[in-house]
Scaffold this motif. Structure first.
Motif, PDB file in Angstrom:
ATOM      1  N   ILE A   8      12.270  -3.809  -4.654  1.00  0.00           N
ATOM      2  CA  ILE A   8      11.734  -2.771  -4.639  1.00  0.00           C
ATOM      3  C   ILE A   8      10.064  -2.486  -4.865  1.00  0.00           C
ATOM      4  O   ILE A   8       9.100  -2.209  -4.649  1.00  0.00           O
ATOM      5  N   GLY A   9      10.270  -3.753  -5.813  1.00  0.00           N
ATOM      6  CA  GLY A   9       8.638  -3.899  -6.467  1.00  0.00           C
ATOM      7  C   GLY A   9       7.567  -4.343  -5.713  1.00  0.00           C
ATOM      8  O   GLY A   9       6.684  -3.614  -5.285  1.00  0.00           O
ATOM      9  N   ILE A  10       8.185  -5.435  -4.675  1.00  0.00           N
ATOM     10  CA  ILE A  10       7.051  -5.856  -3.741  1.00  0.00           C
ATOM     11  C   ILE A  10       6.931  -4.677  -2.518  1.00  0.00           C
ATOM     12  O   ILE A  10       6.088  -4.273  -2.413  1.00  0.00           O
ATOM     13  N   ILE A  11       8.224  -4.259  -2.593  1.00  0.00           N
ATOM     14  CA  ILE A  11       7.784  -3.132  -0.855  1.00  0.00           C
ATOM     15  C   ILE A  11       6.810  -2.429  -1.272  1.00  0.00           C
ATOM     16  O   ILE A  11       5.977  -1.441  -1.044  1.00  0.00           O
ATOM     17  N   ARG A  12       7.228  -1.708  -2.539  1.00  0.00           N
ATOM     18  CA  ARG A  12       6.596  -0.362  -2.971  1.00  0.00           C
ATOM     19  C   ARG A  12       4.831  -0.526  -3.002  1.00  0.00           C
ATOM     20  O   ARG A  12       4.269   0.393  -3.120  1.00  0.00           O
ATOM     21  N   LEU A  13       4.868  -1.530  -3.686  1.00  0.00           N
ATOM     22  CA  LEU A  13       3.725  -2.423  -3.922  1.00  0.00           C
ATOM     23  C   LEU A  13       2.389  -2.270  -2.412  1.00  0.00           C
ATOM     24  O   LEU A  13       1.549  -1.493  -2.466  1.00  0.00           O
ATOM     25  N   HIS A  14       3.038  -3.122  -1.757  1.00  0.00           N
ATOM     26  CA  HIS A  14       2.706  -2.647  -0.537  1.00  0.00           C
ATOM     27  C   HIS A  14       2.674  -1.697   0.556  1.00  0.00           C
ATOM     28  O   HIS A  14       1.997  -1.352   1.024  1.00  0.00           O
ATOM     29  N   GLU A  15       3.098  -1.161  -0.033  1.00  0.00           N
ATOM     30  CA  GLU A  15       3.363   0.193   1.101  1.00  0.00           C
ATOM     31  C   GLU A  15       2.539   1.169   0.724  1.00  0.00           C
ATOM     32  O   GLU A  15       1.745   2.480   0.849  1.00  0.00           O
ATOM     33  N   LYS A  16       2.188   1.160  -1.038  1.00  0.00           N
ATOM     34  CA  LYS A  16       0.695   1.921  -1.452  1.00  0.00           C
ATOM     35  C   LYS A  16      -0.649   1.252  -1.092  1.00  0.00           C
ATOM     36  O   LYS A  16      -1.497   1.972  -0.340  1.00  0.00           O
ATOM     37  N   TRP A  17      -0.409   0.512  -0.963  1.00  0.00           N
ATOM     38  CA  TRP A  17      -1.571  -0.098  -0.024  1.00  0.00           C
ATOM     39  C   TRP A  17      -1.218   0.038   1.528  1.00  0.00           C
ATOM     40  O   TRP A  17      -2.565   0.492   1.994  1.00  0.00           O
ATOM     41  N   ALA A  18      -0.913   0.190   2.056  1.00  0.00           N
ATOM     42  CA  ALA A  18      -0.367   0.989   4.130  1.00  0.00           C
ATOM     43  C   ALA A  18      -0.900   2.158   3.832  1.00  0.00           C
ATOM     44  O   ALA A  18      -1.431   2.780   4.007  1.00  0.00           O
ATOM     45  N   ASP A  19      -0.603   3.208   2.890  1.00  0.00           N
ATOM     46  CA  ASP A  19      -1.101   4.442   2.837  1.00  0.00           C
ATOM     47  C   ASP A  19      -1.820   4.135   2.085  1.00  0.00           C
ATOM     48  O   ASP A  19      -2.406   5.494   3.032  1.00  0.00           O
ATOM     49  N   PHE A  20      -2.878   3.548   1.554  1.00  0.00           N
ATOM     50  CA  PHE A  20      -4.233   4.303   1.267  1.00  0.00           C
ATOM     51  C   PHE A  20      -5.076   3.657   2.328  1.00  0.00           C
ATOM     52  O   PHE A  20      -5.539   4.786   2.719  1.00  0.00           O
ATOM     53  N   TYR A  21      -4.756   2.574   2.974  1.00  0.00           N
ATOM     54  CA  TYR A  21      -5.827   2.062   4.141  1.00  0.00           C
ATOM     55  C   TYR A  21      -5.288   3.504   5.539  1.00  0.00           C
ATOM     56  O   TYR A  21      -6.022   3.285   6.102  1.00  0.00           O
ATOM     57  N   THR A  22      -3.885   3.777   5.249  1.00  0.00           N
ATOM     58  CA  THR A  22      -3.330   4.995   6.932  1.00  0.00           C
ATOM     59  C   THR A  22      -4.657   6.388   6.518  1.00  0.00           C
ATOM     60  O   THR A  22      -4.968   6.566   7.377  1.00  0.00           O
TER      61      THR A  22
END
Length: 98
Positions: A8-22
């Motif tokens: 869950i931590g890894i998914i949240r980390l990369h989801e935040k990254w993806a959201d920012f660049y989106t």
């Protein structure tokens, strides 16, 4: 249980990254689109030709999908590198201990 929180931590980390660049991609695409519309308005392009510019809204959707897919793809790669097995729900360390 620790493997689940790590996933869950890894998914949240990369989801935040993806959201920012989106958001960054959408701002760039919208500013490009606005610039094209502004230039078309200033140069006197008629409405029929200008309506074709609205087709450019498609890249906004594609940009969002690409950044989200990239974020979740990186999350999957991160889990593979850390030895997290998504199908078994355990990490590599847990399997070698037991």
């Amino acid at each position: 249980m620790n493997g689940d929180t790590e996933k869950i931590g890894i998914i949240r980390l990369h989801e935040k990254w993806a959201d920012f660049y989106t958001i960054v991609a959408q701002v760039l695409i919208l500013s490009l689109f606005a610039g094209v519309c502004f230039l078309a308005e200033q140069t006197g392009v008629d409405a029929a030709e200008r309506s074709g510019a609205f087709v450019l809204l498609g890249p906004i959707i594609l940009g969002t999908v690409i950044w989200q897919a990239a974020g979740f793809g990186l999350a999957r790669i991160h889990m593979i590198i850390n030895g997290i097995d998504l199908e078994r729900g355990s990490t590599h360390d847990e399997r070698t201990r037991g």
